[in-house]
Design a protein around this motif. Structure first.
Motif, mmCIF file in Angstrom:
data_model
loop_
_atom_site.group_PDB
_atom_site.id
_atom_site.type_symbol
_atom_site.label_atom_id
_atom_site.label_comp_id
_atom_site.label_asym_id
_atom_site.label_seq_id
_atom_site.Cartn_x
_atom_site.Cartn_y
_atom_site.Cartn_z
ATOM 1 N N ILE A 3 -19.065 -34.151 54.041
ATOM 2 C CA ILE A 3 -19.732 -33.071 53.288
ATOM 3 C C ILE A 3 -18.769 -32.849 52.057
ATOM 4 C CG2 ILE A 3 -18.497 -31.136 54.428
ATOM 5 C CD1 ILE A 3 -21.894 -30.633 53.241
ATOM 6 N N TYR A 4 -19.549 -32.993 50.890
ATOM 7 C CA TYR A 4 -18.761 -32.795 49.568
ATOM 8 C C TYR A 4 -17.935 -33.957 49.040
ATOM 9 C CZ TYR A 4 -16.540 -30.282 45.858
ATOM 10 O OH TYR A 4 -15.984 -29.902 44.599
ATOM 11 N N GLY A 5 -18.094 -35.060 50.067
ATOM 12 C CA GLY A 5 -17.126 -36.110 49.721
ATOM 13 C C GLY A 5 -15.678 -35.988 50.408
ATOM 14 N N ARG A 6 -15.509 -35.109 51.155
ATOM 15 C CA ARG A 6 -14.324 -34.414 51.978
ATOM 16 C C ARG A 6 -13.283 -34.583 50.730
ATOM 17 N NH1 ARG A 6 -13.314 -37.612 57.353
ATOM 18 N NH2 ARG A 6 -11.989 -35.901 57.833
ATOM 19 N N VAL A 7 -13.547 -33.946 49.525
ATOM 20 C CA VAL A 7 -12.765 -33.960 48.370
ATOM 21 C C VAL A 7 -11.894 -32.615 48.504
ATOM 22 C CG1 VAL A 7 -12.693 -33.643 45.969
ATOM 23 C CG2 VAL A 7 -13.768 -35.700 46.962
ATOM 24 N N LYS A 8 -10.578 -32.586 48.435
ATOM 25 C CA LYS A 8 -9.918 -31.068 48.493
ATOM 26 C C LYS A 8 -10.029 -30.838 46.627
ATOM 27 C CE LYS A 8 -6.861 -32.364 52.136
ATOM 28 N NZ LYS A 8 -7.656 -33.678 52.558
ATOM 29 N N ILE A 9 -10.256 -29.377 46.730
ATOM 30 C CA ILE A 9 -10.329 -29.024 45.336
ATOM 31 C C ILE A 9 -9.390 -29.295 44.279
ATOM 32 C CG2 ILE A 9 -10.968 -27.010 44.021
ATOM 33 C CD1 ILE A 9 -13.061 -27.869 45.954
ATOM 34 N N LYS A 10 -7.982 -29.008 44.760
ATOM 35 C CA LYS A 10 -6.773 -28.969 43.917
ATOM 36 C C LYS A 10 -6.247 -30.373 43.642
ATOM 37 C CE LYS A 10 -7.070 -24.723 42.764
ATOM 38 N NZ LYS A 10 -7.399 -24.260 41.344
ATOM 39 N N SER A 11 -6.266 -31.141 44.713
ATOM 40 C CA SER A 11 -5.594 -32.396 44.935
ATOM 41 C C SER A 11 -6.547 -33.664 44.541
ATOM 42 C CB SER A 11 -4.877 -32.705 46.446
ATOM 43 O OG SER A 11 -5.696 -32.571 47.440
ATOM 44 N N ASP A 12 -7.863 -33.467 44.939
ATOM 45 C CA ASP A 12 -8.781 -34.810 44.633
ATOM 46 C C ASP A 12 -9.655 -34.426 43.862
ATOM 47 O OD1 ASP A 12 -7.560 -35.764 47.120
ATOM 48 O OD2 ASP A 12 -9.088 -34.987 48.381
ATOM 49 N N LEU A 13 -10.160 -33.329 43.479
ATOM 50 C CA LEU A 13 -11.072 -32.945 42.462
ATOM 51 C C LEU A 13 -10.813 -33.517 41.067
ATOM 52 C CD1 LEU A 13 -14.044 -32.497 41.871
ATOM 53 C CD2 LEU A 13 -13.399 -30.010 41.936
ATOM 54 N N PRO A 14 -9.313 -32.767 40.490
ATOM 55 C CA PRO A 14 -8.901 -33.480 39.222
ATOM 56 C C PRO A 14 -9.093 -35.174 39.321
ATOM 57 C CG PRO A 14 -7.453 -31.798 40.330
ATOM 58 C CD PRO A 14 -8.463 -32.143 41.339
ATOM 59 N N PHE A 15 -8.636 -35.837 39.952
ATOM 60 C CA PHE A 15 -8.643 -37.185 40.177
ATOM 61 C C PHE A 15 -10.234 -37.759 39.588
ATOM 62 C CE2 PHE A 15 -9.773 -41.442 42.010
ATOM 63 C CZ PHE A 15 -8.812 -42.072 41.363
ATOM 64 N N VAL A 16 -11.062 -36.967 40.550
ATOM 65 C CA VAL A 16 -12.592 -37.338 40.575
ATOM 66 C C VAL A 16 -13.077 -37.179 39.176
ATOM 67 C CG1 VAL A 16 -14.788 -37.126 41.395
ATOM 68 C CG2 VAL A 16 -12.780 -37.063 42.967
ATOM 69 N N LEU A 17 -12.827 -35.887 38.772
ATOM 70 C CA LEU A 17 -13.261 -35.590 37.282
ATOM 71 C C LEU A 17 -12.664 -36.640 36.005
ATOM 72 C CD1 LEU A 17 -13.071 -31.628 37.860
ATOM 73 C CD2 LEU A 17 -15.183 -33.083 37.860
ATOM 74 N N GLU A 18 -11.359 -36.816 36.342
ATOM 75 C CA GLU A 18 -10.760 -37.719 35.329
ATOM 76 C C GLU A 18 -11.499 -39.087 35.408
ATOM 77 O OE1 GLU A 18 -8.616 -37.666 33.014
ATOM 78 O OE2 GLU A 18 -8.079 -35.731 33.450
ATOM 79 N N LYS A 19 -12.264 -39.544 36.415
ATOM 80 C CA LYS A 19 -12.824 -40.829 36.813
ATOM 81 C C LYS A 19 -14.124 -40.597 35.865
ATOM 82 C CE LYS A 19 -10.950 -44.149 39.332
ATOM 83 N NZ LYS A 19 -10.879 -45.411 38.854
ATOM 84 N N ALA A 20 -14.648 -39.592 35.946
ATOM 85 C CA ALA A 20 -15.942 -39.256 35.498
ATOM 86 C C ALA A 20 -15.879 -39.182 33.853
ATOM 87 C CB ALA A 20 -16.370 -37.811 35.786
ATOM 88 N N LYS A 21 -14.665 -39.213 33.543
ATOM 89 C CA LYS A 21 -14.389 -39.227 31.974
ATOM 90 C C LYS A 21 -14.598 -40.636 31.490
ATOM 91 C CE LYS A 21 -11.243 -36.929 30.024
ATOM 92 N NZ LYS A 21 -9.928 -36.113 29.973
ATOM 93 N N GLN A 22 -14.282 -41.611 32.313
ATOM 94 C CA GLN A 22 -14.300 -42.986 31.848
ATOM 95 C C GLN A 22 -15.797 -43.205 31.071
ATOM 96 O OE1 GLN A 22 -13.152 -45.683 34.945
ATOM 97 N NE2 GLN A 22 -11.209 -44.285 35.363
ATOM 98 N N PRO A 23 -15.671 -43.995 30.248
ATOM 99 C CA PRO A 23 -16.875 -44.053 29.303
ATOM 100 C C PRO A 23 -18.199 -44.928 30.271
ATOM 101 C CG PRO A 23 -15.176 -44.920 28.066
ATOM 102 C CD PRO A 23 -14.660 -44.568 29.263
ATOM 103 N N ASP A 24 -17.783 -45.841 30.998
ATOM 104 C CA ASP A 24 -18.960 -46.488 31.797
ATOM 105 C C ASP A 24 -19.423 -45.348 32.845
ATOM 106 O OD1 ASP A 24 -16.234 -46.611 33.091
ATOM 107 O OD2 ASP A 24 -16.735 -48.275 34.125
#
Length: 253
Positions: free
Chosen positions: A173-194
């Motif tokens: 569920i929700y990728g099992r991503v933790k809000i404070k420790s994991d989500l910032p990493f995922v959001l940084e990934k989402a900034k990559q141009p591709d």
């Protein structure tokens, strides 16, 4: 709406278009996390993604980003083929066009009889959950279940021989991503141009779409919406469409 600060991240800290908010905190995070967390997808892997909606396509994007060699998208909607291939899938299976073959049979055929290193089920269909397990590489693969069952009486009837040889199934569920420790990493990934371009493709969100100023009365039903998509959108096969409600709409009675 009141939200505990432990469950909130400021999207404007990442300079995202506001339209991305409807996908980043659910579909993209779920799909990316399903492939990324715990090292499920590694360079050179074969990944089978069951269901190519916004969650499944986010898993396709993640699998490509993580270095998967073969990425198989699976869906019953033929219109998803070009979207999935454009986002990184190397193969696409139309689950309703296989004749007497099953989806897992086709995955086995595409993998030389070995099966996929990781199977991600994002459709919510109990039948495809079972097929995902069957198409996993024996003794190694993990099947990740992202999609909730579509119907209340959905049931899993699993090929337990896979588990005897060491395979695993994980709920996600929700990728099992933790809000404070994991989500910032995922959001940084989402900034990559591709990856950002991939999200735009899922959303049908680009400068041309944003500026076209089309109008449609959704009370006229789905045909009016489809007509609008075909006429005005750069990519009418996108998965999610951003709809802004008219601020000057009729007052409520």
């Amino acid at each position: 709406m009141v939200v505990d600060s432990n469950y909130a991240v400021k999207l404007n800290d990442y300079d995202f278009p506001s339209a991305h908010g409807c996908i980043l905190s659910c579909a993209f995070t779920t799909g990316y996390g399903a492939a990324w967390l715990e090292g499920r997808v590694r360079p050179g892997d074969t990944v089978a993604v069951y269901g190519t909606g916004s969650v499944g396509l986010s898993s396709v994007i993640a699998a490509k980003d993580l270095g998967a060699k073969k990425i198989i998208g699976i869906d019953k909607n033929e219109r998803k083929r070009q979207v999935a291939l454009s986002l990184g899938a190397t193969d696409f299976i139309n689950s309703e066009g296989l004749g007497t073959m099953t989806v897992s049979d086709k995955v086995m055929e595409l993998t030389g009889g070995k099966g996929a290193d990781c199977c991600i089920e994002a459709s919510g269909s109990d039948a495809l959950m079972n097929e995902a397990v069957k198409s996993a590489l024996p003794g190694k693969a993990e099947t990740v279940i992202c999609g909730a069952g579509i119907f209340p009486d959905d049931k899993l009837k699993l090929d337990f021989s896979k588990f005897l040889f060491g395979n695993k199934m994980t709920g996600c569920i929700y990728g099992r991503v933790k809000i404070k420790s994991d989500l910032p990493f995922v959001l940084e990934k989402a900034k990559q141009p591709d990856i950002k371009a991939g999200i735009n493709r899922i959303l049908a969100y680009d400068e041309k779409t944003k500026e076209c100023g089309y109008q449609v009365d959704i009370r006229n039903g789905s045909e009016a919406i489809y007509t609008m998509l075909e006429k005005y959108l750069e990519d009418p096969e996108a998965i999610k469409i951003i709809i802004k409600l008219n601020d000057e709409d009729e007052p409520r009675k």
